[in-house]
Design an enzyme around this catalytic site. Structure first.
Site, PDB file in Angstrom:
ATOM      1  CG  ASP A   1      -1.957   1.109   1.158  1.00 35.28           C
ATOM      2  OD1 ASP A   1      -1.566   2.270   0.943  1.00 35.28           O
ATOM      3  OD2 ASP A   1      -3.144   0.809   1.303  1.00 35.28           O
TER       4      ASP A   1
ATOM      5  CG  ASP B   1      -1.528   2.187   4.590  1.00 37.69           C
ATOM      6  OD1 ASP B   1      -2.105   3.292   4.687  1.00 37.69           O
ATOM      7  OD2 ASP B   1      -2.114   1.098   4.711  1.00 37.69           O
TER       8      ASP B   1
HETATM    9  C1  PRP Z   1      -4.345   3.848  -4.108  1.00 38.35           C
HETATM   10  C2  PRP Z   1      -3.512   4.484  -5.190  1.00 38.35           C
HETATM   11  C3  PRP Z   1      -4.510   4.693  -6.303  1.00 38.35           C
HETATM   12  C4  PRP Z   1      -5.426   3.523  -6.138  1.00 38.35           C
HETATM   13  C5  PRP Z   1      -5.145   2.503  -7.191  1.00 38.35           C
HETATM   14  O1  PRP Z   1      -5.062   4.801  -3.413  1.00 38.35           O
HETATM   15  O2  PRP Z   1      -2.891   5.658  -4.789  1.00 38.35           O
HETATM   16  O3  PRP Z   1      -5.188   5.910  -6.227  1.00 38.35           O
HETATM   17  O4  PRP Z   1      -5.178   2.961  -4.844  1.00 38.35           O
HETATM   18  O5  PRP Z   1      -6.050   1.454  -7.132  1.00 38.35           O
HETATM   19  P1  PRP Z   1      -7.107   1.185  -8.290  1.00 38.35           P
HETATM   20  O6  PRP Z   1      -6.376   1.281  -9.580  1.00 38.35           O
HETATM   21  O7  PRP Z   1      -7.594  -0.205  -7.998  1.00 38.35           O
HETATM   22  O8  PRP Z   1      -8.198   2.201  -8.171  1.00 38.35           O
HETATM   23  P2  PRP Z   1      -5.988   4.447  -2.150  1.00 38.35           P
HETATM   24  O9  PRP Z   1      -7.417   4.423  -2.565  1.00 38.35           O
HETATM   25  O10 PRP Z   1      -5.466   3.227  -1.452  1.00 38.35           O
HETATM   26  O11 PRP Z   1      -5.885   5.714  -1.244  1.00 38.35           O
HETATM   27  P3  PRP Z   1      -4.610   6.461  -0.603  1.00 38.35           P
HETATM   28  O12 PRP Z   1      -3.901   7.118  -1.731  1.00 38.35           O
HETATM   29  O13 PRP Z   1      -5.260   7.407   0.328  1.00 38.35           O
HETATM   30  O14 PRP Z   1      -3.753   5.446   0.112  1.00 38.35           O
HETATM   31  N1  URA Z   2      -3.092   0.774  -4.003  1.00 38.19           N
HETATM   32  C1  URA Z   2      -1.875   0.557  -3.472  1.00 38.19           C
HETATM   33  O1  URA Z   2      -1.349   1.389  -2.723  1.00 38.19           O
HETATM   34  N2  URA Z   2      -1.244  -0.592  -3.785  1.00 38.19           N
HETATM   35  C2  URA Z   2      -1.778  -1.516  -4.597  1.00 38.19           C
HETATM   36  O2  URA Z   2      -1.144  -2.554  -4.846  1.00 38.19           O
HETATM   37  C3  URA Z   2      -3.056  -1.263  -5.137  1.00 38.19           C
HETATM   38  C4  URA Z   2      -3.688  -0.107  -4.825  1.00 38.19           C
END
Ligand code: PRP
Ligand code: URA
Length: 221
Positions: free
Chosen positions: A213, A216
């Protein structure tokens, strides 16, 4: 889906290619980002480093104009950026790439799109949009490190299109084939710049092998 290593020439064909950035410095930084032992402080530094390099590739052909500057020894022909650049991080993880792009293009205006994937369904919902005006005449760089299912990218691109953006490029750090295909299907004219297309997604829609992630790891949450 057509993957082409970025060679510096314009590679336009149908479908619009994904520009795979092969630079060894990009892949060195990516190795550290992937490493599970990398602590947040180093992760943030590597996110900036790789974003600088990717942004340089994604802006190779942005508009510039030729003029003249005076060096201590006389006049020299000089090229300066002439276009109007807007950079749009997709919150929250895209913020980890923003300083790098602004380091390269300090005059860029910044828009924000807040999206969050539901942990169970992986469907993205929007919680914050704030975009500058005049997007139709701007070169728009959307930055989001992870392109997994592509749901977030398509939602963000929909917002940009609805606000008038026409010339859009997306920079990401790790992409999955599923995400690339979804973006190509919904926004076939958006070029994607990435160092790598990974194998796919796991049952929780995380990229494999990916880097976990991103948000995170960036913020230590
Ligand atoms: C993550 C990343 C993208 C998304 C990608 O954000 O930064 O925006 O997931 O996943 P997808 O292609 O399946 O949509 P997240 O929603 O985890 O939020 P964050 O940036 O607040 O951690
Ligand atoms: N968002 C993340 O941060 N990691 C992944 O692998 C997919 C979505």
């Amino acid at each position: 889906m057509l993957f082409l290593p970025w060679s510096g020439s314009a590679l336009y064909s149908e479908p619009v290619p994904v520009h795979i950035v092969e630079h060894p410095l990009v892949h060195d930084a990516l190795a550290t980002l992937r490493d599970v032992t990398t602590p947040p402080e180093l992760f943030r530094r590597m996110a900036v480093r790789i974003s600088l390099l990717l942004a340089a590739e994604a802006t190779r052909d942005i508009p510039s104009e030729t003029g003249c500057v005076q060096t201590p020894l006389g006049p020299a022909e000089a090229r300066r950026l002439s276009g109007n650049v807007v950079v749009v991080p997709v919150l929250r993880a895209g913020l980890g790439m923003l300083d790098a792009v602004l380091e390269l293009i300090p005059s860029a205006r910044v828009g924000h799109i807040g999206l969050q994937r539901d942990e169970a369904t992986a469907i993205a919902s929007q919680y914050y949009p704030k975009l500058p005006g005049g997007l139709s005449g701007s070169f728009v760089l959307m930055i989001d490190p992870m392109l997994a299912t592509g749901g977030s990218a398509v939602a963000a691109l929909d917002v940009l299109r609805a606000a008038g953006a026409r010339a859009i490029r997306m920079i990401c750090i790790v992409a999955a084939p599923e995400g690339v295909e979804l973006v190509e299907r919904h926004h076939p004219d958006v070029e994607i710049y990435a160092p790598v297309i990974d194998h796919g997604l796991n049952a929780h829609k995380f990229i494999l092998p990916g880097l976990g992630d991103f948000g995170d790891r960036l913020y230590g949450t």
